[in-house]
Design an enzyme around this catalytic site. Sequence first.
Site, short mmCIF file in Angstrom:
data_model
loop_
_atom_site.label_atom_id
_atom_site.label_comp_id
_atom_site.label_asym_id
_atom_site.label_seq_id
_atom_site.Cartn_x
_atom_site.Cartn_y
_atom_site.Cartn_z
N HIS A 82 60.83 65.97 -20.27
CA HIS A 82 62.05 66.40 -20.02
C HIS A 82 62.18 67.39 -19.39
O HIS A 82 61.28 68.47 -19.48
CB HIS A 82 62.59 66.57 -21.57
CG HIS A 82 63.23 65.54 -22.26
ND1 HIS A 82 64.11 65.54 -23.14
CD2 HIS A 82 62.84 64.02 -22.03
CE1 HIS A 82 64.50 64.25 -23.54
NE2 HIS A 82 63.62 63.36 -22.88
N PRO A 124 63.68 75.26 -37.07
CA PRO A 124 63.30 74.22 -36.14
C PRO A 124 64.23 74.39 -34.82
O PRO A 124 63.81 73.68 -33.68
CB PRO A 124 63.55 72.84 -36.70
CG PRO A 124 64.53 73.30 -37.99
CD PRO A 124 64.24 74.82 -38.26
N LYS A 175 59.42 74.93 -32.04
CA LYS A 175 58.33 75.46 -31.85
C LYS A 175 57.19 75.36 -33.05
O LYS A 175 56.18 75.65 -32.88
CB LYS A 175 58.45 77.03 -31.96
CG LYS A 175 59.29 77.42 -30.82
CD LYS A 175 58.46 77.34 -29.45
CE LYS A 175 59.16 77.26 -28.27
NZ LYS A 175 58.58 76.39 -27.24
N TYR A 219 61.14 77.99 -24.38
CA TYR A 219 61.21 76.65 -24.50
C TYR A 219 60.04 75.98 -24.04
O TYR A 219 59.66 75.12 -24.99
CB TYR A 219 62.49 76.08 -24.15
CG TYR A 219 63.15 74.83 -24.83
CD1 TYR A 219 63.70 74.81 -26.33
CD2 TYR A 219 62.62 73.63 -24.43
CE1 TYR A 219 63.68 73.77 -26.66
CE2 TYR A 219 62.92 72.45 -24.88
CZ TYR A 219 63.69 72.49 -26.11
OH TYR A 219 63.92 71.20 -26.88
P1 RFL Z 1 51.34 70.22 -42.04
O1 RFL Z 1 51.78 69.31 -40.94
O2 RFL Z 1 52.49 70.65 -43.17
O3 RFL Z 1 50.09 69.88 -42.83
C1 RFL Z 1 49.61 70.35 -43.77
C2 RFL Z 1 48.71 69.36 -44.64
O4 RFL Z 1 47.86 69.90 -45.61
C3 RFL Z 1 47.91 69.31 -46.85
N1 RFL Z 1 47.91 70.00 -48.04
C4 RFL Z 1 46.87 70.19 -48.74
N2 RFL Z 1 45.73 69.66 -48.61
C5 RFL Z 1 44.68 70.12 -49.46
N3 RFL Z 1 44.86 70.98 -50.64
C6 RFL Z 1 46.10 71.56 -50.72
N4 RFL Z 1 46.23 72.43 -51.65
C7 RFL Z 1 47.14 71.11 -49.82
N5 RFL Z 1 48.44 71.53 -49.70
C8 RFL Z 1 48.88 70.78 -48.49
C9 RFL Z 1 49.45 68.45 -46.70
O5 RFL Z 1 49.46 67.13 -47.31
C10 RFL Z 1 49.56 68.09 -45.25
O6 RFL Z 1 49.03 67.00 -44.77
O7 RFL Z 1 51.00 71.60 -41.33
P2 RFL Z 1 50.35 72.16 -39.98
O8 RFL Z 1 49.04 70.82 -39.64
O9 RFL Z 1 50.16 73.43 -39.85
O10 RFL Z 1 51.32 71.40 -38.74
C11 RFL Z 1 52.79 72.12 -38.95
C12 RFL Z 1 53.77 71.02 -38.25
O11 RFL Z 1 53.81 69.96 -39.17
C13 RFL Z 1 55.48 71.95 -38.31
O12 RFL Z 1 55.29 73.27 -37.70
C14 RFL Z 1 56.26 71.26 -37.42
O13 RFL Z 1 56.50 69.79 -38.19
C15 RFL Z 1 57.64 72.02 -37.53
N6 RFL Z 1 58.74 71.02 -36.79
C16 RFL Z 1 58.76 71.32 -35.40
N7 RFL Z 1 57.70 71.47 -34.66
C17 RFL Z 1 57.95 71.52 -33.40
O14 RFL Z 1 56.92 72.03 -32.71
N8 RFL Z 1 58.79 70.76 -32.54
C18 RFL Z 1 59.98 70.25 -33.43
O15 RFL Z 1 60.70 69.49 -32.85
C19 RFL Z 1 59.80 70.37 -34.74
N9 RFL Z 1 60.96 69.87 -35.58
C20 RFL Z 1 59.71 70.58 -37.42
C21 RFL Z 1 60.78 69.85 -36.85
C22 RFL Z 1 59.58 70.61 -38.92
C23 RFL Z 1 60.73 69.77 -39.58
N10 RFL Z 1 60.47 69.97 -41.16
C24 RFL Z 1 60.78 68.83 -41.93
C25 RFL Z 1 59.89 70.92 -41.77
C26 RFL Z 1 61.69 69.39 -37.50
C27 RFL Z 1 61.71 69.21 -39.07
C28 RFL Z 1 62.99 68.70 -39.70
C1 PHB Z 2 63.46 66.49 -33.07
O1 PHB Z 2 62.83 66.41 -34.28
O2 PHB Z 2 63.45 65.63 -32.30
C2 PHB Z 2 63.50 67.88 -32.87
C3 PHB Z 2 63.63 68.98 -33.71
C4 PHB Z 2 63.83 70.23 -33.32
C5 PHB Z 2 64.18 70.56 -32.15
C6 PHB Z 2 64.17 69.64 -31.21
C7 PHB Z 2 63.82 68.13 -31.59
O3 PHB Z 2 64.60 71.99 -31.78
#
Ligand code: RFL
Ligand code: PHB
Length: 394
Positions: free
Chosen positions: A76, A296, A300, A388
């Site tokens: 993109h 979100p 990031k 971004y």
């Molecule tokens: P994770 O993915 O939460 O993984 C952590 C893992 O640790 C396990 N765990 C344990 N294991 C052993 N013992 C324990 N006591 C434990 N406690 C937990 C869990 O089961 C899990 O498997 O963390 P990590 O690896 O640091 O990754 C971070 C990302 O997942 C997170 O920052 C992103 O998903 C955030 N996020 C977004 N980030 C982006 O860069 N771009 C995006 O577009 C974006 N959109 C989003 C998002 C997060 C969202 N939600 C639901 C929080 C959109 C949403 C809606």
């Molecule tokens: C996505 O889940 O596609 C997503 C989430 C947060 C953003 C952009 C994309 O800022």
Amino acid sequence: MTKKLNTSVCIIGAGPCGLLLSQLLANAGIESIVIDRKDRAYIESRIRAGVLEQGTVAALEEAGVADRLHREGLPHTGFDLAFDGDRHRIDILALTGKNVTVYGQTEVTKDLFDRRFAEGQKFHFNVEDVRLSDLKSDTSTVGFQQDGATVEITCDYIAGCDGFRGVSRQSIPSDVLKTFERVYPFGWLGIMVEKPPVSHELIYANHANGFALASMRSETRSRYYLQCDLDDHVDNWSDEAFWEELALRLGPEAAANLQTGPSFEKSIAPLRSFVAEPMRYGQLFLAGDAAHIVPPTGAKGLNLAVADIRVLARGLVEHYRSGNDQHIDTYSETVLRRVWKVERFSWQLSTLMHQFPENSPFEKRMQRAEFDYLSQSEAASKSIAENYVGLPLE
Ligand code: RFL
Ligand code: PHB
């Protein structure tokens, strides 16, 4: 009976952070064991991030897990900001020379798992009651329960990649750990639908009813979000109600292209800014969501997690290759400098794009003035664009 194991680095958490670290270490011939309280199928099905910075793509390339990303990811070169129906495109390629790639976190995780399994990575899934000990001595221990048995792993280093609710951060004494937090007074209601996206690029919209985001996973699968109340529930939102509200918030021009259908995922996520300092305590390093959360809005979270891992892997590889500890000794300060800048951007974009219940008419005018300034000033657009696409590693 206690099962005793030994490794160089014990990685807690098999999310993107933990998996990428195990891959980068394995590529350098360094052994690790990864533990997670869930199993592979559960971790792979968590729908989360969708937008990868160029630096994140480079890290996945360097790790050797970017083939499918290059085939299926969507490059993109810009995105739209909309305010009460007015739209302004941020041309990130023209403004920065860089682009971002739309490729789901689920896919990144699958690619990493496939490679780790193919290479025989040691995993322990469904672990319970994880405890970290001896963090200040040369050999630390991670103990846990698995299938009714006690397991103890001794290791040189522990990587706390266990997300916001993990055990690693809580293992740092409270007189050492400082935390900084802002909880936002709303959440995001997200849906996934098997329909082409409303636009080829993402649209972030601020409407009087609240924020809306049009995103995607592919040319046939769309991801949409609506700002909702914190105490709202998915059962309050039929698909029809969601589509109607989304069309209103995106504005008539976008709504004319909206293809609706039955959603196959619907969930609500709260929004939070959070940082824990320091990100190292003795032999324990925190990385990713274990140490910091961003709302979100700037896409990031995953990218910031990957940036931590690039710095941590570089330091650990240097330690094992040459005994040089300079990079692991400066890990916490190095990554925190970047973390705070990314926190600032995510907070600023969230503040601009949402309806805050406490906002007075003055603050609403400030949001509008900022949008107008952005629309007219290349300098302001460039500032958004460079954040971004991702700030450089420190
Ligand atoms: P994770 O993915 O939460 O993984 C952590 C893992 O640790 C396990 N765990 C344990 N294991 C052993 N013992 C324990 N006591 C434990 N406690 C937990 C869990 O089961 C899990 O498997 O963390 P990590 O690896 O640091 O990754 C971070 C990302 O997942 C997170 O920052 C992103 O998903 C955030 N996020 C977004 N980030 C982006 O860069 N771009 C995006 O577009 C974006 N959109 C989003 C998002 C997060 C969202 N939600 C639901 C929080 C959109 C949403 C809606
Ligand atoms: C996505 O889940 O596609 C997503 C989430 C947060 C953003 C952009 C994309 O800022």
